[in-house]
Scaffold this active site. Structure first.
Site, PDB file in Angstrom:
ATOM      1  N   ASP A  79      13.609  -4.761  -0.695  1.00 38.69           N
ATOM      2  CA  ASP A  79      14.255  -3.561  -0.154  1.00 38.69           C
ATOM      3  C   ASP A  79      15.505  -3.888   0.678  1.00 38.69           C
ATOM      4  O   ASP A  79      15.645  -3.448   1.822  1.00 38.69           O
ATOM      5  CB  ASP A  79      13.273  -2.759   0.714  1.00 38.69           C
ATOM      6  CG  ASP A  79      11.904  -2.618   0.091  1.00 38.69           C
ATOM      7  OD1 ASP A  79      11.831  -2.500  -1.138  1.00 38.69           O
ATOM      8  OD2 ASP A  79      10.901  -2.632   0.842  1.00 38.69           O
ATOM      9  N   GLU A 104      11.043   6.630  -5.946  1.00 42.69           N
ATOM     10  CA  GLU A 104      11.117   6.158  -4.569  1.00 42.69           C
ATOM     11  C   GLU A 104      12.467   5.479  -4.310  1.00 42.69           C
ATOM     12  O   GLU A 104      13.325   5.404  -5.189  1.00 42.69           O
ATOM     13  CB  GLU A 104       9.966   5.200  -4.254  1.00 42.69           C
ATOM     14  CG  GLU A 104       9.982   3.906  -5.051  1.00 42.69           C
ATOM     15  CD  GLU A 104       8.796   3.002  -4.721  1.00 42.69           C
ATOM     16  OE1 GLU A 104       7.817   3.482  -4.128  1.00 42.69           O
ATOM     17  OE2 GLU A 104       8.861   1.796  -5.085  1.00 42.69           O
ATOM     18  N   ARG A 114       9.715 -11.260  -4.601  1.00 42.33           N
ATOM     19  CA  ARG A 114      10.908 -10.446  -4.810  1.00 42.33           C
ATOM     20  C   ARG A 114      12.040 -10.983  -3.938  1.00 42.33           C
ATOM     21  O   ARG A 114      11.841 -11.232  -2.750  1.00 42.33           O
ATOM     22  CB  ARG A 114      10.628  -8.982  -4.480  1.00 42.33           C
ATOM     23  CG  ARG A 114       9.651  -8.318  -5.419  1.00 42.33           C
ATOM     24  CD  ARG A 114       9.336  -6.903  -4.981  1.00 42.33           C
ATOM     25  NE  ARG A 114       8.640  -6.879  -3.702  1.00 42.33           N
ATOM     26  CZ  ARG A 114       8.305  -5.771  -3.047  1.00 42.33           C
ATOM     27  NH1 ARG A 114       8.626  -4.591  -3.554  1.00 42.33           N
ATOM     28  NH2 ARG A 114       7.671  -5.839  -1.904  1.00 42.33           N
ATOM     29  N   HIS A 151      14.689  -0.875  -5.826  1.00 41.48           N
ATOM     30  CA  HIS A 151      14.891  -0.571  -4.410  1.00 41.48           C
ATOM     31  C   HIS A 151      16.224  -1.130  -3.921  1.00 41.48           C
ATOM     32  O   HIS A 151      16.295  -2.058  -3.132  1.00 41.48           O
ATOM     33  CB  HIS A 151      13.770  -1.061  -3.528  1.00 41.48           C
ATOM     34  CG  HIS A 151      13.723  -0.272  -2.245  1.00 41.48           C
ATOM     35  ND1 HIS A 151      12.669   0.540  -1.892  1.00 41.48           N
ATOM     36  CD2 HIS A 151      14.638  -0.132  -1.261  1.00 41.48           C
ATOM     37  CE1 HIS A 151      12.936   1.132  -0.737  1.00 41.48           C
ATOM     38  NE2 HIS A 151      14.134   0.737  -0.337  1.00 41.48           N
TER      39      HIS A 151
END
Length: 345
Positions: free
Chosen positions: A38, A220, A315, A285
């Site tokens: 993120d 999202e 990630r 994201h």
């Protein structure tokens, strides 16, 4: 004399670093850090302020070159007190400079995902590494529903928040909502639904092929993007633990009201997805930023280097330049391989 000559030669060769946040590097390869989901950055007063999900605290990086994050100055700006509804699972922080003050928005809970809500803190200092961070509280509507991934932006002098939330009080689907803000810590009025999972590529959630496994329909990570007076929201779709995690696009026609769902159009296909050829899986994201001179648009996103790595610590944050289609929509291209040498922003 020898020392001075050596200084000049090393400086010309780009081998001497006099400022730890500044180097002569002009190229980089992804990922820009070994781990970090993120990713988000804000450019302010000559520096990028970068952050990503850590989980148990808020950390901020400061650098003039995002390719140098591994050596950038960083600081823990907040560790939550224990025993609160916002003490655990701190996700997707974003730092924004609004009307001369810094704000950080983040999702958090008490250890139970059902209790995830959005929160905000304020710092009155011009430098987010200085001053005090004041906890302003929860950001939400009167419904007080599950909420994550808040992003704030100003459009025609009105501040808005967009986020991902449940339609009710139970898990199973995540939608994108928008609301007007009275100030940076208070939502005004109701939330408005502007996107829910419609297409198969937004509904990938089963890694086991077990019919009893929950198939999660996900929208999202919404991010505001504008170009030539056009407005877009780029969002993540499908479950983050699958390789099919990807980015979708909402376009605003510009003639109506952002709070009117009919003013938004969803692209029927993802605009950024995994690349088996380049070895990039589950890209999503994201956030956007401009080059220091404002001439280039870039995307920050996280992805995995191997299939099936899910949505854990593997990630890693990556970035690449984006272009614009002739119809004015963003062209994100294909996630580049880790061997691709890119010029810095």
């Amino acid at each position: 004399m020898i020392t001075s000559l050596r200084f000049i030669l090393l400086t010309m060769m780009g081998l001497l670093v006099t400022n730890p946040s500044f180097t002569q590097n002009t190229t980089f390869t992804n990922p820009i850090l070994p781990s970090g989901a993120d990713p988000y950055s804000t450019w302010h007063d000559g520096y990028y302020y970068y952050t990503h999900t850590v989980g148990d605290r808020l950390i901020l990086w400061k650098t003039d070159n995002l390719a140098n994050l591994s050596s950038a100055e960083k600081r823990t700006i907040w560790v939550p007190p224990s025993g609160e509804m916002f003490s655990k699972n701190i996700w997707a922080p974003e730092f924004h400079f609004i009307e001369g003050r810094w704000y950080v928005y983040f999702a958090a809970d008490d250890g139970d995902n059902n209790n995830h809500r959005m929160y905000v803190m304020e710092n009155k200092s011009e430098d987010p590494f200085q001053g005090d961070w004041e906890f302003k509280g929860k950001v939400g509507t009167h419904l007080d529903r599950w909420a994550i991934d808040g992003n704030v932006f100003t459009y025609k002098d009105q501040l808005y928040m967009i986020w991902s939330g449940w339609p009710g009080n139970e898990n199973g689907q995540q939608n994108i909502y928008i609301a007007e803000m009275e100030n940076p810590w208070t939502i005004r009025g109701i939330r408005v639904l502007i996107s829910e999972p419609d297409f198969p590529w937004e509904k990938q959630g089963d890694l086991t092929n077990d019919p009893n496994t929950l198939h999660l329909n996900v929208n999202e990570g919404p991010q505001f993007l504008t170009h030539d007076e056009r407005v877009f929201i780029v969002y993540s779709a499908s479950a983050c633990w699958t390789d099919y995690y990807s980015l979708g696009l909402l376009s605003f026609d510009g003639s109506g009201d952002l709070m009117d769902p009919s003013a938004w159009t969803k692209s029927p296909q993802p605009i950024f997805k995994q690349s088996l050829e380049n070895g990039v899986y589950g890209p999503g994201h994201n956030s956007f930023f401009k080059s220091p001179d404002g001439s280039e648009d870039w995307i920050l996103y996280h992805a995995n280097s191997n299939p099936g790595e899910g949505c854990g610590h593997k990630r890693s944050p990556r970035m690449q330049k984006i272009e614009w289609n002739t119809d004015g929509t963003p062209h994100l291209g294909v996630p580049v391989s880790e061997n691709t040498v890119l010029k810095i922003p």
